[in-house]
Scaffold this motif. Structure first.
Motif, PDB file in Angstrom:
ATOM      1  N   ARG A  24      29.259 -40.737  29.035  1.00  0.00           N
ATOM      2  CA  ARG A  24      28.625 -40.572  27.722  1.00  0.00           C
ATOM      3  C   ARG A  24      27.812 -39.296  27.600  1.00  0.00           C
ATOM      4  O   ARG A  24      27.841 -38.650  26.558  1.00  0.00           O
ATOM      5  N   ARG A  25      27.095 -38.940  28.647  1.00  0.00           N
ATOM      6  CA  ARG A  25      26.208 -37.776  28.556  1.00  0.00           C
ATOM      7  C   ARG A  25      26.897 -36.452  28.869  1.00  0.00           C
ATOM      8  O   ARG A  25      26.320 -35.392  28.610  1.00  0.00           O
ATOM      9  N   THR A  27      29.266 -33.391  28.185  1.00  0.00           N
ATOM     10  CA  THR A  27      29.807 -32.724  27.002  1.00  0.00           C
ATOM     11  C   THR A  27      30.896 -31.745  27.411  1.00  0.00           C
ATOM     12  O   THR A  27      31.025 -31.396  28.589  1.00  0.00           O
ATOM     13  N   ASP A  50      37.059 -37.219  26.115  1.00  0.00           N
ATOM     14  CA  ASP A  50      37.694 -38.497  26.450  1.00  0.00           C
ATOM     15  C   ASP A  50      39.052 -38.275  27.106  1.00  0.00           C
ATOM     16  O   ASP A  50      39.395 -38.953  28.079  1.00  0.00           O
ATOM     17  N   HIS A 102      27.581 -42.964  38.491  1.00  0.00           N
ATOM     18  CA  HIS A 102      28.375 -42.774  37.283  1.00  0.00           C
ATOM     19  C   HIS A 102      29.878 -42.816  37.530  1.00  0.00           C
ATOM     20  O   HIS A 102      30.636 -43.197  36.644  1.00  0.00           O
ATOM     21  N   GLU A 105      32.286 -45.675  36.781  1.00  0.00           N
ATOM     22  CA  GLU A 105      32.738 -45.946  35.421  1.00  0.00           C
ATOM     23  C   GLU A 105      34.265 -45.874  35.324  1.00  0.00           C
ATOM     24  O   GLU A 105      34.879 -46.551  34.504  1.00  0.00           O
TER      25      GLU A 105
END
Length: 181
Positions: A24-25, A27, A50, A102, A105
């Motif tokens: 999510r964080r 970019t 994504d 992370h 995930e």
């Protein structure tokens, strides 16, 4: 440099960013900065963040599946081949969980981005094990394969997972051999 090589660089950079920030964080700017290129250069190889993370998940799962296939086709005992297949899954999990909080995930079968990839990977492992066990004469190879997959999933959160996998898969294969027709 070939486009495929640049895409791999994008995925490597995405992985590095994933270890730091999570999905999510992270970019596209983070990925570009990690590569040392502009954000528009990254868009030449992936559609968006994504897509980069999905490609990364596919790459990691396919690498683990290839290791599992090699183990299944090795010139070794059934116990060694089954253990090799299960080690491929366990190694993927331990590697991702060990790199960062992370990176795990990428293993979330319920995640919007990765769920289908994780589910397909587990299904492919099950099919590989079913075929291996069927060719070895194991009774009810589909059920036996499910037990094998469940075994490794159960060990994924265990501190001594690697040594326990060896003992557990040996015991499981010995029990399967006893039930062979």
């Amino acid at each position: 440099m070939a486009a495929a090589d640049r895409t791999q660089e994008v995925l490597d950079a995405a992985y590095t960013c994933l270890t730091r920030f999570g999905v999510r964080r992270t970019t596209m700017d983070d990925i570009a900065a990690e590569m040392g290129v502009s954000r528009s250069a990254v868009y030449l190889y992936v559609r968006n963040k994504d897509a980069a993370f999905r490609l990364l998940a596919v790459r990691l799962h396919e690498q683990a599946l290839e290791r599992a296939r090699k183990a299944a086709s090795a010139d070794a005992s059934i116990a060694d081949r089954v253990r090799g297949v299960l080690e491929a899954k366990l190694d993927l999990v331990l590697h991702l969980r060990g790199d960062s909080q992370h990176t795990a995930e990428l293993l979330d079968a319920k995640a919007r981005l990765f769920g289908d990839i994780c589910t397909a990977f587990t299904s492919d492992l099950h099919a590989l094990l079913t075929d291996l066990l069927r060719r070895s004469g194991v009774e009810d190879p589909e059920d036996a394969a499910q037990i094998c997959v469940s075994l490794v999933v159960g060990l994924e959160n265990t501190p001594d997972a690697r040594p326990l996998l060896t003992r557990a898969s040996d015991a499981l294969c010995a029990g399967l051999a006893d039930r062979a027709p």
